[in-house]
Structures are given as structure tokens and as C-alpha cells.
Write an enzyme that holds these catalytic residues in place. Structure first.
Site, PDB file in Angstrom:
ATOM      1  N   TYR A 197     -11.775  65.834  54.164  1.00  0.00           N
ATOM      2  CA  TYR A 197     -11.854  67.110  53.436  1.00  0.00           C
ATOM      3  C   TYR A 197     -11.198  67.031  52.054  1.00  0.00           C
ATOM      4  O   TYR A 197     -10.567  68.001  51.608  1.00  0.00           O
ATOM      5  CB  TYR A 197     -11.156  68.225  54.232  1.00  0.00           C
ATOM      6  N   TYR A 221     -16.314  77.367  64.151  1.00  0.00           N
ATOM      7  CA  TYR A 221     -16.203  75.942  63.820  1.00  0.00           C
ATOM      8  C   TYR A 221     -16.230  75.151  65.124  1.00  0.00           C
ATOM      9  O   TYR A 221     -15.451  75.436  66.042  1.00  0.00           O
ATOM     10  CB  TYR A 221     -14.896  75.647  63.060  1.00  0.00           C
ATOM     11  N   ASP A 238     -15.716  76.948  73.663  1.00  0.00           N
ATOM     12  CA  ASP A 238     -15.121  75.792  72.998  1.00  0.00           C
ATOM     13  C   ASP A 238     -13.620  76.066  72.889  1.00  0.00           C
ATOM     14  O   ASP A 238     -13.175  76.813  72.016  1.00  0.00           O
ATOM     15  CB  ASP A 238     -15.773  75.626  71.609  1.00  0.00           C
ATOM     16  N   LYS A 266      -7.965  67.801  71.646  1.00  0.00           N
ATOM     17  CA  LYS A 266      -6.704  68.084  70.935  1.00  0.00           C
ATOM     18  C   LYS A 266      -5.484  67.963  71.852  1.00  0.00           C
ATOM     19  O   LYS A 266      -5.021  66.865  72.102  1.00  0.00           O
ATOM     20  CB  LYS A 266      -6.789  69.447  70.266  1.00  0.00           C
TER      21      LYS A 266
END
Ligand code: PLP
Length: 416
Positions: free
Chosen positions: A15, A143, A237, A266
């Protein structure tokens, strides 16, 4: 020349506009909620490395489990060979999740876990002879990852749908049904288009990377109802929200409704190594059973169910059982509420919100993100503002005085 300056000519950062990106800070060591830099500075970490290090860095129980696994068997292919860390982890995840969520497919990143969820939802229908239902309904502000398949179900602007037209698959993305107008839009959309849809996907309770935007649990109940009504697969999600981040082990618990597929990553390994899981109901799994190899789930990453990651994840689950993580999340929540509240009066602050161990200060705009980042580092904290928000997602084990240092730094930089 240091390793950082030499390597800088060869790395490509995430990014980042590489023409203007500053040299990153040289991280040498971590411990608990602290990052030790090569030049001797120590930063208190407000982000837990993109929300992964739930137990803080270098927790001895996880380190011990991974070290023992590293000696025994760092990796072995998952096709045709089984190993205890993965089989045990699958059993434990199924036991943690509600009744029918029983089948665990391991991958190595959150994006790929979401890709697999989409594949399962669509192929289950194809296997049952239902053609033409290949679309996934997603929501603006969402996202789900950076791979092409997941970009297509991210917010259209953030997912750069216009720029990549022709490359990305096309899926409908509409506003979350949260108030009268968007609920009406959602219902009308489903009535019109449900025959093209296989699934609905959402990040429950908080759209994370899309700007840490919260929504009430009724939204999830509404999605569950609609999915049941039209026979759609509901995907939650929980790559960001799972493992205590929102105050409960999984965010969906706060809504009292379960999905048909959940994606996890994660904090699954306590932030130690890359591992993800897509967990589906027995009913979806059964749609893949037949006498033909053609109905099998055709997916299998090389490092699928990596034993080091699975050992870390099992150790992380041990810690959720033996240490008071959810109580710690509740204490963080209360402290964030107390200590971020004064930001409401500061110039340029648009909103202050929190949920579980997530604290967000939304600004009107951030004029100079690099300068703001530097100011935070000067305060001795690692906080990475994005777009117009400053947020905290610390390790659930962070000490009260460390958390105060983080909130104090935010107040100080905002007060100028
Ligand atoms: N889904 C959600 C909700 C996420 O927050 C993320 C990452 O931030 C992903 C998917 C993608 O995970 P990964 O970066 O591991 O591919």
C-alpha cells in the site's frame, strides 16, 4: 550502508507510493506490546501487527509450541498425509463454533480463506445441479482481501473495480441494510436478483479495513433472515473480528445468529505465522460428496495446514482457555471509552467510537499522514493512521499504563 538502506532498493512495500514512501522503522525485536527498534527506541504497539498478536508478541506458550513443532516437523504436505496439529486444530475450531460449522479447510492467508468460501458457496450449488448462481452479494465499505477474487467483493472504490474492469469478476455491492432506505434497497435487490446469487458476505459488527465502521447486530439478523428466505449461503468474514477483538470470541455471538461459512485468520495463530481457515456447515460439505472426482473441492495451497501455524493456533486456543482474554478485552473497552472520550472536543475530530478492543478516532481529514505518523512515533507509540482515522487494536494483553500511553499520544498529537 545498513541492511535497511541496501534492501530498500529491492523491496516493494504494501500500500505504498514507493516514490515518496519514507524508509520504514527498523524493527529488531518484539515483546508483549513493545517493538524494539535497531536505534534503541522502543515503541508501544497500538495495532498488534494488523490485529494479529492477540496475546502480545513472543508469548512463551506459543513460542514453546512452535519451537517444539519446528524440531519435530516444520512442514509436510497436506495431500495424502495427516498431522496431529492440523487434525487437532480442526477438531477444536469445530467445537468452538456453533453446531453445524464442522468442516475446516486450511489455507495460508485471509484473502485465500475468503476465495475458498466463495468457491464452496458456488460449487455446492453447481454440484447440486443449480446453474447460474455465481454471484456473491457484498456491501459498500467492506474489505475481504487483496486477491482478484476478493477485490471484486470489496468496496468498489477501495477495491478499484473501475480501474480493473475486465480483470475482476463482477459481483453486486450495495449498502448494508441498516436503516429504512438501505433496508428497502436490500430487500428490493434480493427480490429482483436472488436467482443469480449464491451467497451474501459480510464482516460482522465492524467493517475493519474499510474504515472501522460499526453496525448494530440487527443487521446480521436481517442478513440471516434474508439468506434463509432466499436459500443463500451466509458468509461471515471474521478474519478481523474473530478471537475476542469485539469483546466476544466471535462477533456473530453478539447477534445470536450463525453463518453457513466463517473465515478466520490473523489472530488464529496469535500473530505468529500465516494460517487461515474456512469453516463450512455439514450441509455445504455434503454437497461435495459423490462418486465423481468432479464434485470435489479443487483447492490445495502448497503450505496448506502448515504444522508450525497449526501448533501456534493450538497454543493460542490454549491461551484463550487458560488466560482471561475476554475479560481483558472488556477492560480495554472501558479504558478506551474513558480515555478516548476527550478527543470528542478536539479540533478536526468527527467521531469517536469503540467496540470491544477496538478504539477509533475519526477525523475530518488527515492533511499530512506522514507527519502525523512521525508525531506519533515521537510520542513513543506505533499507530498507523489510515484515510481519515486513527485507530487502536492493541494486544488483548496490553497493560493499562501502556494503553494509557497510546490514548495519551493520540490526544497529544490531536491537540497539537
Ligand atoms: N478479510 C478481512 C475482514 C480482513 O480484515 C482482511 C485483512 O485485513 C482480509 C480478509 C485479508 O486477509 P489477508 O491480508 O491475510 O489476506
Amino acid at each position: 550502508m545498513s541492511w535497511l538502506e541496501t534492501g530498500w532498493r529491492h523491496v516493494w512495500l504494501p500500500y505504498a507510493q514507493m516514490q515518496t514512501a519514507p524508509l520504514p522503522l527498523p524493527a529488531m525485536r518484539t515483546e508483549g506490546s513493545r517493538i524494539f527498534l535497531e536505534d534503541g527506541r522502543v515503541l508501544i504497539d497500538g495495532i498488534a501487527s494488523w490485529w494479529t498478536a492477540a496475546h502480545g508478541y513472543n508469548h512463551p506458550h506459543i513460542i514453546g509450541a512452535v519451537a517444539a513443532q519446528l524440531e519435530r516437523m516444520p512442514h509436510v504436505m497436506f495431500g495424502g498425509l495427516g498431522h496431529e496439529p492440523a487434525y487437532q486444530l480442526a477438531t477444536r475450531l469445530a467445537a468452538l463454533l456453533p453446531g453445524a460449522l464442522n468442516r475446516v479447510f486450511f489455507t495460508d492467508s485471509g484473502s485465500v480463506a475468503v476465495e475458498v468460501a466463495i468457491k464452496i458457496a458456488v460449487q455446492a450449488r453447481l454440484n447440486r445441479g443449480e446453474r447460474g448462481r455465481t454471484k456473491v452479494l457484498a456491501f459498500t465499505g467492506g474489505y475481504h482481501g487483496d486477491t482478484l477474487g476478493t477485490m471484486a467483493i470489496c468496496d468498489p472504490e477501495e477495491g478499484m473495480h473501475a480501474m480493473f474492469t475486465g480483470l475482476l469478476p463482477e459481483h453486486p455491492v450495495i449498502p448494508l441494510p441498516r436503516e429504512a432506505a438501505s433496508i428497502a434497497g436490500f430487500e428490493a435487490f434480493l427480490e429482483r436478483e436472488h436467482q443469480s446469487l449464491a451467497a451474501i458476505i459480510v464482516e460482522p459488527l465492524v467493517q475493519g479495513a474499510g474504515g472501522m465502521v460499526l453496525h448494530p447486530s440487527e443487521v446480521l439478523r436481517r442478513l440471516r433472515q434474508a439468506a434463509d428466505h432466499y436459500g443463500l449461503t451466509l458468509i461471515f468474514d471474521e478474519i478481523f473480528t474473530g478471537f475476542g477483538r469485539t469483546g466476544t470470541m466471535f462477533a456473530f455471538e453478539q447477534a445470536g445468529v450463525a453463518p453457513d461459512i466463517i473465515t478466520l485468520s490473523k489472530a488464529l495463530t496469535g500473530g505468529t505465522s500465516p494460517l487461515a481457515a474456512t469453516i463450512a456447515t455439514d450441509e455445504l460439505f455434503d454437497a461435495f460428496l459423490s462418486d465423481s472426482p468432479m464434485t470435489a473441492l479443487m483447492h490445495g495451497p502448497t503450505f496448506m495446514a502448515n504444522p508450525l501455524g497449526c501448533a501456534a493456533a493450538n497454543a493460542s486456543l490454549d491461551l484463550f482457555e487458560t488466560e482471561p482474554r475476554l475479560a481483558q478485552a472488556a477492560a480495554i473497552s472501558a479504558q478506551l471509552a474513558r480515555e478516548l472520550a476527550p478527543c470528542r472536543g478536539l479540533p478536526g475530530v468527527k467521531d469517536v467510537r469503540m467496540l470491544g478492543a477496538i478504539g477509533v478516532v475519526e477525523l475530518e481529514r488527515i492533511e499530512n499522514p506522514a507527519a502525523l505518523r512521525q508525531a506519533l512515533v515521537r510520542q513513543g507509540v506505533w499507530i498507523r493512521p489510515f484515510r481519515n482515522i486513527l485507530y487502536l487494536t492493541p494486544a488483548l494483553t496490553i497493560a493499562a499504563d501502556e494503553l494509557s500511553a497510546l490514548t495519551g499520544a493520540i490526544r497529544a498529537v490531536l491537540a497539537g
